[in-house]
Design an enzyme around this catalytic site. Structure first.
Site, PDB file in Angstrom:
ATOM      1  CE  LYS A  13      -0.651  22.605 -60.029  1.00 48.36           C
ATOM      2  NZ  LYS A  13      -1.122  23.737 -60.046  1.00 48.36           N
TER       3      LYS A  13
HETATM    4  C1  LIG Z   1      -1.264  24.489 -61.041  1.00 50.48           C
HETATM    5  C2  LIG Z   1      -2.060  25.702 -61.075  1.00 50.48           C
HETATM    6  C3  LIG Z   1      -2.324  26.501 -62.303  1.00 50.48           C
HETATM    7  C4  LIG Z   1      -1.240  26.269 -63.631  1.00 50.48           C
HETATM    8  O1  LIG Z   1      -1.324  25.252 -64.257  1.00 50.48           O
HETATM    9  P1  LIG Z   1      -0.213  24.638 -65.275  1.00 50.48           P
HETATM   10  O2  LIG Z   1      -0.771  23.317 -65.919  1.00 50.48           O
HETATM   11  O3  LIG Z   1       1.090  24.535 -64.496  1.00 50.48           O
HETATM   12  O4  LIG Z   1      -0.110  25.693 -66.342  1.00 50.48           O
HETATM   13  C5  LIG Z   1      -3.044  27.373 -62.619  1.00 50.48           C
HETATM   14  N1  LIG Z   1      -3.936  27.646 -61.514  1.00 50.48           N
HETATM   15  C6  LIG Z   1      -4.079  26.963 -60.267  1.00 50.48           C
HETATM   16  C7  LIG Z   1      -4.896  27.200 -59.374  1.00 50.48           C
HETATM   17  C8  LIG Z   1      -2.924  25.790 -60.269  1.00 50.48           C
HETATM   18  O5  LIG Z   1      -2.880  25.494 -59.206  1.00 50.48           O
END
Ligand SMILES: *Cc1c(COP(=O)(O)O)cnc(C)c1O
Length: 461
Positions: A106
């Site tokens: 993120k």
């Molecule tokens: C947010 C997140 C996901 C999922 O990603 P999306 O874009 O919501 O599908 C997967 N792994 C981790 C560690 C995350 O923080």
């Protein structure tokens, strides 16, 4: 480039408006009117370009009416002092997306979003106030992404006692323009409070409020960058270890030489396996593929919250209540970004590009164990869902997985030490996380009550 709502194409808006308003007025999500194409020259050099240059080439067509190239170049340089190493583990590759400051993918979206917001708001005399509710991971990436960004204050609401100590320090340990509020309630209570604040007329008059959640286009688009960069690198038969730390126990021994693995991938488009929850990450991958990056398809890997794998198998989309799992950042029963996928592509098109598979908690644990024993590589629970989803397709003799394949490592294993360490023993610590643990928690505690939240927010006024 203009943006339209997933629910009607009638009102096209600029990138700036789509980013700053977040949700379209009709309740839909903003999507680009069309997906731009890389020039043949850019496609040729994806495998040798610096990560920052790939970021500029990928993001520019989406933002060019609002952000000049020279500004975008500065944004990419300051947002991405880290990149996304593609390494080999056995006969697969891992695309490690956890080398940013909060050790999860993120960071790529949040850090660009923060810089874009600051630029789009230049010249305003009032600061923009971002309000965000988090169950853990998003709050940390948003807080860190916006820390010290000019003209923007952030307030993160999180449920008391329900985030890990590390997550709490990521959210509440920064200070400065980042405020943290611990709510005596659940994540749903935090979200309801944020919603109530956005519809409060008095607050709206006194503060410029905005959100920073994962459906925002300015978080989505920069996630296409690491797909294009790593697809280009694999296609060129190169490795990009980049000198960055990878969570590997050298004594475990890597059985296949990096060089042989990467040479075998040369000239072939890659398949990405994406551990998914809200499906923002996978949507961004589809954008990179449609822009012309050498990608042959995707595996949508989920935990037992398998709304999308079920849709791909049966053609019926059915939202559900989410269930708690070890890969908790993917505990989503009604994936918000799926509305984008469904609007931009038909069921048949999606089925051609994406295979689905879901993984249970028992399979997740045994996968962490197996990959550690075999390769000395530490998977986090989300990455393990990805790895095991490929194993499931392989056991079904699904030929789509033949050829170069990379599993996305969405979080550093040390972030989920309570799950991983009982299986593997101690994990080498991520350098950024070590510093986070030294921070002091600076948060205010409030009851689930709009007046208490308002009192906190108006202290900035
Ligand atoms: C947010 C997140 C996901 C999922 O990603 P999306 O874009 O919501 O599908 C997967 N792994 C981790 C560690 C995350 O923080």
């Amino acid at each position: 480039m203009k943006y339209v709502s997933t629910r009607s194409r009638s009102q096209a808006v600029s990138f700036g408006e789509a980013a700053l308003t977040g949700l379209a007025p009709d309740g839909g999500l903003f999507i680009p009117e069309e997906i731009p194409q890389y020039s043949p020259a850019v496609i040729q050099s994806l495998g040798t370009m610096d990560f920052r240059d790939t970021a500029v080439e990928t993001i520019r067509p989406y933002v060019k009416d609002d952000i000049p190239s020279s500004v975008l170049e500065d944004m990419a340089a300051s947002a991405y002092p880290f990149s996304a190493p593609l390494i080999s583990v056995g006969d697969r590759m891992m695309l490690e997306l956890f080398h940013g400051p909060t050790a999860a993918f993120k960071d790529f979206g949040a850090r660009f979003m923060a810089r874009a917001f600051s630029y789009l708001r230049r010249g305003e005399d009032r600061p923009l106030h971002i309000l965000v509710a988090t169950s853990g991971d998003t709050g940390g990436a948003v807080a860190d992404g916006f820390f010290n960004i000019e003209g923007i204050n952030v307030t993160v609401l999180y449920p008391k006692g329900r985030v890990t100590p590390l997550q709490e320090k990521q959210i509440a340990g920064l200070g400065g323009n980042i405020s943290a509020i611990e709510v005596e309630g659940s994540f749903d209570d935090c979200q309801a409070l944020v919603k109530a604040a956005f519809s409060d007329a008095d607050l709206k008059k006194r503060l410029d409020l905005s959100s920073a959640n994962s459906i925002n286009v300015s978080r989505l688009i920069p996630q296409a960058v690491y797909y294009a960069a790593s697809a280009g690198i694999a296609f060129a038969g190169r490795t990009n270890a980049d000198g960055e730390a990878t969570p590997r126990n050298e004594s475990g021994g890597i059985t296949i030489s990096q060089d042989r693995r990467f040479a075998a991938a040369a000239g072939k488009p890659i398949l990405f396996c994406v551990p998914s929850g809200n499906f923002g990450n996978l949507t961004a991958g589809l954008y990179a593929m449609k822009m012309g990056a050498p990608i042959r398809g995707f595996v949508a890997a989920t935990n037992i919250n398998k709304t999308v794998p079920d849709y791909l198998e049966h053609g019926i989309y059915e939202e559900r209540q989410s269930k708690a799992t070890l890969s908790n950042a993917m505990d989503v029963g009604a994936p918000s970004n799926f509305e984008r996928m469904k609007t931009q592509w038909s069921y048949d098109e999606l089925k051609k590009m994406i295979r689905g598979a879901f993984v249970t908690d028992d399979e997740t644990r045994s996968c962490i164990d197996r990959v550690y024993k075999q390769f000395g590589y530490y998977l986090d629970p989300h990455g393990a869902v990805g790895w095991n989803a490929v194993d499931i397709l392989s056991a079904k003799n699904d030929r789509s997985i033949d050829g170069p394949l990379a599993v996305l490592g969405t979080a550093h294993p040390a972030k989920f030490a309570e799950t991983v360490e009982p299986i593997t023993g101690e994990i080498p610590m991520h350098p950024a996380l070590k510093d986070v643990m030294k921070r002091e928690v600076l948060s205010k505690t409030i009851p689930v009550n709009l007046e208490s939240l308002k009192a906190e927010l108006l202290r900035y006024n």
